[in-house]
Design a protein around this motif. Structure first.
Motif, short mmCIF file in Angstrom:
data_model
loop_
_atom_site.label_atom_id
_atom_site.label_comp_id
_atom_site.label_asym_id
_atom_site.label_seq_id
_atom_site.Cartn_x
_atom_site.Cartn_y
_atom_site.Cartn_z
N ASN A 49 0.89 -1.12 -0.13
CA ASN A 49 -0.07 0.10 0.05
C ASN A 49 0.91 1.33 0.01
N GLN B 91 -13.46 5.41 -2.53
CA GLN B 91 -12.87 5.32 -3.80
C GLN B 91 -13.37 6.38 -4.78
N GLN C 115 -6.81 -1.01 5.52
CA GLN C 115 -5.44 -0.47 5.22
C GLN C 115 -5.06 0.52 6.41
N ASP D 148 -1.03 7.17 -1.09
CA ASP D 148 -1.90 7.47 -1.69
C ASP D 148 -3.17 6.42 -1.63
N ASP D 149 -2.79 5.26 -1.84
CA ASP D 149 -3.52 4.27 -1.69
C ASP D 149 -4.56 4.13 -0.33
N ARG E 27 -6.76 7.29 -0.26
CA ARG E 27 -8.25 6.80 -0.99
C ARG E 27 -9.25 5.89 -0.33
#
Length: 325
Positions: free
Chosen positions: A31, A43, A288, A34-35, A38
């Motif tokens: 990850n 998303q 995450q 930026d992931d 988001r």
């Protein structure tokens, strides 16, 4: 002993740093910041400006491991790794990426994990040792053979089968206890009965076979023959002498799993909707949430190191010949 304990605690520092680096690298290989932004923002319809704002607010706008824009020691300190890791060694877990206080969450969720794991460990230990001693007592008989076959059969079944089968048979057909859920105080007992039973039953196969092997090794030793020669019954020999002298490997197995009592069971808590640390970690991985993941990995490493140290100390308690140096 004090010198030994101090040395072991000092050894723990580079070990914890290595675990923290490994966790950091593995997480950010999969990850990127930026992931993560988001994922937290949603998303759809996420602008680049919103991503940058989220990274700045949560401290992910710095380089990960090395900051070329700084000089001297700030090459290392002005990075995501340093900023997110240094407080862990003071047990300041900080705020999660979703805005929750991780320390408060851990203090709240450790009790459901303990309520599930502690009785599972104690009852499982009692059942496994008792059954193993009975198999040794009736060794070289059809009863021992039947027990060995049953243990192999129990080991061959997936733990998921015990969970789903127990929920269907005990919870749905017999309606003896709720299938899943949790409540506070004594009301939680009815929700814990089924997962504790399943944990004990699922561990019988491997546990009984392991303890049986320990006891069989002990019953062939000279002190056991001496005890029999003094006229002690086989039951007295097993429970007073064999069990006592097999305590070191038993303690090794018990103390090492003590950290898991606090960390919770990932599978059991998820299936039975128990709000413990196991389900907390699973939810963080799905979201995450790096702040929670690194905190749980760090806490698990600390508890594991403490568990190994307690194992060494317990050796001196059950066997006076053992000296820590």
């Amino acid at each position: 002993m004090f010198t030994y304990i101090t040395r072991r605690l000092l050894y723990a520092i580079p070990l914890l740093i290595a675990v923290n680096i490994l966790t950091f690298v593995l997480f950010f290989v999969v990850n990127s910041p930026d992931d993560m932004a988001r994922m937290q923002l949603g998303q759809k319809h996420v602008t680049e400006q919103a991503v940058q704002n989220w990274k700045r607010q949560h401290g992910y706008d710095l380089p990960l491991l090395w900051n070329d824009a700084e000089e001297g020691g700030k090459h290392l300190t002005e990075t995501v790794f340093f900023q997110k890791s240094v407080h862990l060694f003071l047990f300041d877990f900080g705020i999660s990426d979703s805005g929750r206080n991780i320390g408060t969450d851990i203090r709240q969720r450790m009790w459901p994990s303990l309520a599930l794991a502690l009785p599972s460990l104690l009852v499982g230990l009692l059942v496994n040792i008792t059954l193993a001693l009975l198999m040794v007592l009736f060794r070289n008989s059809y009863l021992e053979l039947a027990g060995s076959v049953a243990c192999v059969g129990l080991m061959s079944v997936s733990s998921l089968f015990y969970i789903i089968g127990g929920q269907f048979f005990i919870g749905k057909l017999l309606k003896l206890v709720p299938i899943s859920g949790y409540d506070s105080g004594f009301a939680a007992i009815k929700f814990l009965v089924l997962p504790v039973i399943i944990s004990v039953v699922a561990g019988i196969g491997a546990g009984v076979r392991w303890y049986r092997a320990l006891f069989l090794e002990e019953v062939e030793k000279d002190y056991v023959r001496t005890a029999r020669a003094k006229g002690l019954s086989e039951t007295q020999v097993l429970f007073k002498h064999v069990l006592k002298n097999a305590m070191i490997p038993i303690l090794t197995g018990v103390v090492v799993v003590l950290p898991l009592l606090f960390m919770g069971s990932l599978i059991m808590e998820s299936f039975f909707s128990i709000p413990g640390l196991g389900s907390y970690t699973i939810d963080a991985i799905n979201r995450q949430d790096f702040a929670i993941v690194r905190s749980m990995v760090f806490l698990g490493s600390v508890l594991y190191i403490v568990g190994l140290l307690l194992t060494d100390i317990s050796y001196t308690l059950v066997d006076p010949r053992v000296r820590l140096s």
